[in-house]
Design a protein around this motif. Sequence first.
Motif, PDB file in Angstrom:
ATOM      1  N   LYS A   1       0.850  -1.190   0.000  1.00  0.00           N
ATOM      2  CA  LYS A   1       0.000   0.000   0.000  1.00  0.00           C
ATOM      3  C   LYS A   1       0.884   1.238   0.000  1.00  0.00           C
ATOM      4  O   LYS A   1       1.960   1.239   0.585  1.00  0.00           O
ATOM      5  CB  LYS A   1      -0.916   0.001   1.220  1.00  0.00           C
ATOM      6  CG  LYS A   1      -1.822  -1.227   1.232  1.00  0.00           C
ATOM      7  CD  LYS A   1      -2.926  -1.132   2.248  1.00  0.00           C
ATOM      8  CE  LYS A   1      -3.834  -2.361   2.104  1.00  0.00           C
ATOM      9  NZ  LYS A   1      -5.057  -2.260   2.875  1.00  0.00           N
ATOM     10  N   PHE A   2       0.411   2.269  -0.647  1.00  0.00           N
ATOM     11  CA  PHE A   2       1.193   3.507  -0.708  1.00  0.00           C
ATOM     12  C   PHE A   2       0.219   4.670  -0.754  1.00  0.00           C
ATOM     13  O   PHE A   2      -0.703   4.678  -1.556  1.00  0.00           O
ATOM     14  CB  PHE A   2       2.075   3.520  -1.961  1.00  0.00           C
ATOM     15  CG  PHE A   2       3.110   4.604  -1.971  1.00  0.00           C
ATOM     16  CD1 PHE A   2       4.384   4.373  -1.477  1.00  0.00           C
ATOM     17  CD2 PHE A   2       2.814   5.871  -2.455  1.00  0.00           C
ATOM     18  CE1 PHE A   2       5.349   5.375  -1.477  1.00  0.00           C
ATOM     19  CE2 PHE A   2       3.776   6.884  -2.451  1.00  0.00           C
ATOM     20  CZ  PHE A   2       5.050   6.631  -1.962  1.00  0.00           C
ATOM     21  N   VAL A   3       0.446   5.635   0.102  1.00  0.00           N
ATOM     22  CA  VAL A   3      -0.452   6.789   0.137  1.00  0.00           C
ATOM     23  C   VAL A   3       0.365   8.053   0.362  1.00  0.00           C
ATOM     24  O   VAL A   3       1.367   8.041   1.077  1.00  0.00           O
ATOM     25  CB  VAL A   3      -1.543   6.581   1.223  1.00  0.00           C
ATOM     26  CG1 VAL A   3      -0.949   6.326   2.581  1.00  0.00           C
ATOM     27  CG2 VAL A   3      -2.519   7.734   1.266  1.00  0.00           C
ATOM     28  N   MET A   4      -0.007   9.124  -0.306  1.00  0.00           N
ATOM     29  CA  MET A   4       0.696  10.399  -0.141  1.00  0.00           C
ATOM     30  C   MET A   4      -0.272  11.553  -0.398  1.00  0.00           C
ATOM     31  O   MET A   4      -1.294  11.372  -1.056  1.00  0.00           O
ATOM     32  CB  MET A   4       1.897  10.498  -1.090  1.00  0.00           C
ATOM     33  CG  MET A   4       1.552  10.639  -2.550  1.00  0.00           C
ATOM     34  SD  MET A   4       3.013  10.910  -3.622  1.00  0.00           S
ATOM     35  CE  MET A   4       3.320  12.677  -3.375  1.00  0.00           C
TER      36      MET A   4
ATOM     37  N   GLU B   1      -1.427  15.317  -1.970  1.00  0.00           N
ATOM     38  CA  GLU B   1      -1.080  16.170  -3.108  1.00  0.00           C
ATOM     39  C   GLU B   1       0.106  17.025  -2.677  1.00  0.00           C
ATOM     40  O   GLU B   1       0.122  17.564  -1.578  1.00  0.00           O
ATOM     41  CB  GLU B   1      -2.283  17.057  -3.450  1.00  0.00           C
ATOM     42  CG  GLU B   1      -2.015  17.998  -4.592  1.00  0.00           C
ATOM     43  CD  GLU B   1      -3.188  18.925  -4.865  1.00  0.00           C
ATOM     44  OE1 GLU B   1      -4.342  18.583  -4.535  1.00  0.00           O
ATOM     45  OE2 GLU B   1      -2.935  20.021  -5.388  1.00  0.00           O
ATOM     46  N   LEU B   2       1.109  17.121  -3.550  1.00  0.00           N
ATOM     47  CA  LEU B   2       2.349  17.789  -3.160  1.00  0.00           C
ATOM     48  C   LEU B   2       2.600  19.015  -4.035  1.00  0.00           C
ATOM     49  O   LEU B   2       2.488  18.938  -5.262  1.00  0.00           O
ATOM     50  CB  LEU B   2       3.507  16.803  -3.315  1.00  0.00           C
ATOM     51  CG  LEU B   2       4.901  17.315  -3.016  1.00  0.00           C
ATOM     52  CD1 LEU B   2       5.035  17.713  -1.551  1.00  0.00           C
ATOM     53  CD2 LEU B   2       5.928  16.258  -3.367  1.00  0.00           C
TER      54      LEU B   2
ATOM     55  N   LYS C   1      -3.781   6.534   8.132  1.00  0.00           N
ATOM     56  CA  LYS C   1      -3.913   7.169   6.813  1.00  0.00           C
ATOM     57  C   LYS C   1      -4.619   8.517   6.920  1.00  0.00           C
ATOM     58  O   LYS C   1      -4.387   9.391   6.105  1.00  0.00           O
ATOM     59  CB  LYS C   1      -4.732   6.265   5.887  1.00  0.00           C
ATOM     60  CG  LYS C   1      -3.895   5.265   5.132  1.00  0.00           C
ATOM     61  CD  LYS C   1      -4.622   4.756   3.910  1.00  0.00           C
ATOM     62  CE  LYS C   1      -5.794   3.907   4.294  1.00  0.00           C
ATOM     63  NZ  LYS C   1      -5.556   2.490   4.215  1.00  0.00           N
TER      64      LYS C   1
ATOM     65  N   LEU D   1       7.764   0.572  -4.278  1.00  0.00           N
ATOM     66  CA  LEU D   1       7.358   1.984  -4.323  1.00  0.00           C
ATOM     67  C   LEU D   1       8.073   2.822  -3.275  1.00  0.00           C
ATOM     68  O   LEU D   1       8.376   3.999  -3.512  1.00  0.00           O
ATOM     69  CB  LEU D   1       5.842   2.100  -4.142  1.00  0.00           C
ATOM     70  CG  LEU D   1       5.048   1.688  -5.372  1.00  0.00           C
ATOM     71  CD1 LEU D   1       3.594   1.409  -5.009  1.00  0.00           C
ATOM     72  CD2 LEU D   1       5.116   2.768  -6.451  1.00  0.00           C
TER      73      LEU D   1
ATOM     74  N   VAL E   1      11.319  15.219   1.437  1.00  0.00           N
ATOM     75  CA  VAL E   1      10.006  14.763   0.962  1.00  0.00           C
ATOM     76  C   VAL E   1      10.065  13.284   0.595  1.00  0.00           C
ATOM     77  O   VAL E   1       9.202  12.486   0.986  1.00  0.00           O
ATOM     78  CB  VAL E   1       9.555  15.588  -0.261  1.00  0.00           C
ATOM     79  CG1 VAL E   1       8.380  14.917  -0.950  1.00  0.00           C
ATOM     80  CG2 VAL E   1       9.206  17.004   0.160  1.00  0.00           C
ATOM     81  N   GLN E   2      11.089  12.908  -0.159  1.00  0.00           N
ATOM     82  CA  GLN E   2      11.160  11.525  -0.637  1.00  0.00           C
ATOM     83  C   GLN E   2      11.393  10.560   0.526  1.00  0.00           C
ATOM     84  O   GLN E   2      10.792   9.478   0.573  1.00  0.00           O
ATOM     85  CB  GLN E   2      12.243  11.396  -1.711  1.00  0.00           C
ATOM     86  CG  GLN E   2      11.884  12.243  -2.936  1.00  0.00           C
ATOM     87  CD  GLN E   2      12.741  11.952  -4.145  1.00  0.00           C
ATOM     88  OE1 GLN E   2      13.953  11.825  -4.036  1.00  0.00           O
ATOM     89  NE2 GLN E   2      12.119  11.874  -5.305  1.00  0.00           N
TER      90      GLN E   2
ATOM     91  N   LEU F   1       8.072  10.168   2.201  1.00  0.00           N
ATOM     92  CA  LEU F   1       7.187   9.242   1.487  1.00  0.00           C
ATOM     93  C   LEU F   1       7.604   7.796   1.746  1.00  0.00           C
ATOM     94  O   LEU F   1       6.764   6.905   1.893  1.00  0.00           O
ATOM     95  CB  LEU F   1       7.220   9.529  -0.015  1.00  0.00           C
ATOM     96  CG  LEU F   1       6.624  10.872  -0.427  1.00  0.00           C
ATOM     97  CD1 LEU F   1       6.879  11.145  -1.905  1.00  0.00           C
ATOM     98  CD2 LEU F   1       5.132  10.897  -0.133  1.00  0.00           C
TER      99      LEU F   1
END
Lengths: 382, 382
Positions: free
Chosen positions: A5-8, A10-11, A165, A210, A247-248, A251
């Motif tokens: 699962k991956f969630v982020m 809006e950047l 989340k 991811l 930021v990375q 994430l």
Amino acid sequence: MKINKFVMPELIFGSGSIGQVGECCARLGARKVFIVTDPGVQASDWFEQVVDSCKDARLPYAIFSGITTNPKDYEVDKGVQIYLEEECDAIVGVGGGSAIDVAKAVAILATNGGTIQEYEGVDKIKFPLPPQVMVATTAGSGSEVSQFSIITDSKKKKKLTIISKSLVPDIAIVDPQTLITKSPLLTATTGLDVLTHAIESFVSIAATPLTDVQAKSAIMLVAQNLRPSVASKMNKEAKEKMAMASVQAGLAFSNAILGAVHAMSHAIGGRFLLPHGDVNAILLPYVMEFNYLACPEKFFQIAELFGEETSSRSMMDAGQRAIEYVKKLSVDIGAPQRLSEMGLSESHAPIIGQVAIEDACMITNPRDITATDVERLFKLAL
Amino acid sequence: MKINKFVMPELIFGSGSIGQVGECCARLGARKVFIVTDPGVQASDWFEQVVDSCKDARLPYAIFSGITTNPKDYEVDKGVQIYLEEECDAIVGVGGGSAIDVAKAVAILATNGGTIQEYEGVDKIKFPLPPQVMVATTAGSGSEVSQFSIITDSKKKKKLTIISKSLVPDIAIVDPQTLITKSPLLTATTGLDVLTHAIESFVSIAATPLTDVQAKSAIMLVAQNLRPSVASKMNKEAKEKMAMASVQAGLAFSNAILGAVHAMSHAIGGRFLLPHGDVNAILLPYVMEFNYLACPEKFFQIAELFGEETSSRSMMDAGQRAIEYVKKLSVDIGAPQRLSEMGLSESHAPIIGQVAIEDACMITNPRDITATDVERLFKLAL
């Protein structure tokens, strides 16, 4: 294969992006904005851009800056009280991890009620949160993109790790122009915090393809830009790249979680209220030595990302270079080297071992670890 | 620096994830779900898992499968009619790009009204869309993570490119188990579509560090896994990696947009209703030859990602290897090579030149391009 699962959020990333706070809140349907920040940020020139952008969007606002490093539960309670009194319906955090973590915690209590202690752990939030726009000003915490909030329980003197989340903001704004006001020491320790996020999430047992692409990019950016960023306030390019690395790395750890460095640093920071970045910086190489056994191939990749010469070495020897690299980087940029410099001593080892082993971040550490192991690592770092 | 923006849905990736559709819809507050799919997918074994998951979540549903390749405006209208009649309040797309693009278009008209033509271009959607959960079954389109929907205007015989953040689904589900039913030819052409997405977004003038990490990872995954995936229905690992490549290429192009391959392929596909992946596969090397002048350094990086030997070559020579690599890959996996095999001829060049140059994807092509250039490229690919 396991399900990834991956969630982020809006950047929005770039110099001048801080001026978009108001329109972002308006777009999310806000009618009155609650701005959480700290006194230092509030006094800065660019904080005015946040306020002006709310005015431009014709959004009334209330400002709350009653927070400290390692933000406390009672500060969150105070924030919630003002949020409700002022009848706000959206939340903006502006600052480093402390301001953003408090903003998230206020968001939780504003619509879910109770005390912040009730939300410790994973997925304890029941009802939707108000719209959240988070503005990162330190290139360190990654909290603006993460599903974490870390709040100190003032009575128990421990940090509450809250993971959900719902804590991923709607919009994250990262404006590197805010970084030029940081001192060399703060640049160094927050930069090593970024590296800790990237390395811990890369070797985490919850890492996925991811999260790996984000972690690897962050490790390479830190290797290339942290020294130049510490060296010169005016090196805008290095600071932009460190902001991107933050930021990375954020994430990566938001989705792969962390490891023993953070579990220990939460235990130490919660009890002794020491700066998070400093503690991480000291612990990182010791935990890397400990974890190396679990994933030599990942350490080999880290060494390559650091630009170490790996082709003429065995995998184990090359992986070891990654640890040496971190030690040298830390010395080069003048980061603190020993926990004893911060007033810690051997007598604190048992309580740190006991608390750290219970931290949510310990679950994803790649090597099995006991309270005794933690005590030994703590003593090595004194 | 310019301000970079990046947006993506919550992502759930892995074998078995298709069974989470129902709970995802429930989590988003759905009370009746509108499922858009195509007849082939509807007949598959794993489509039952979608339906069962809705039953498990006690969610009533309506199924709409009245769509075709290069889906048409009147199919969208039919879908909207049923959505409204059935009083649905959430939308699920299950399939390749066609089903997902129709699901998005139904979402637009369900809450914004009018005809789909009114939303052509960038940011034309005014009101919030119903919750959207998109399930990708082809490892090609990337539509499950993108802010794009491509619908064919049946009267004007052209594709409408609709771009809006509102079209980024709330949740994207990618389940590689659905890929084992694909034919070798469909695996080849959708795989080259993935590569086209990755390369066009990597050389796009709107590329950012955040899109580059996704594009580069996708290019490398395609190089390592497309041949094995075409070669064997049973190679699950290669298919999982191609599914991941599709997601990452989707994230890259959703945020960096595309270029001349897609602009031309939209023009050709809209007029002659030819399969999108096939047309892209044929055009890609010709457009790469044309664009090489604009960004040799990026082509050099592409050659490295392909695993080409670059260290003993000049940058220009190494970059050229990237183009040769794509040509050989396309032949190796049995992809169509010439537009003339599809019934196209020189007489079609003027109309394709005229339509392609107006496509929204042309704006981000790295090299300046005219209708005459497009005509020349079209003729080369005949």
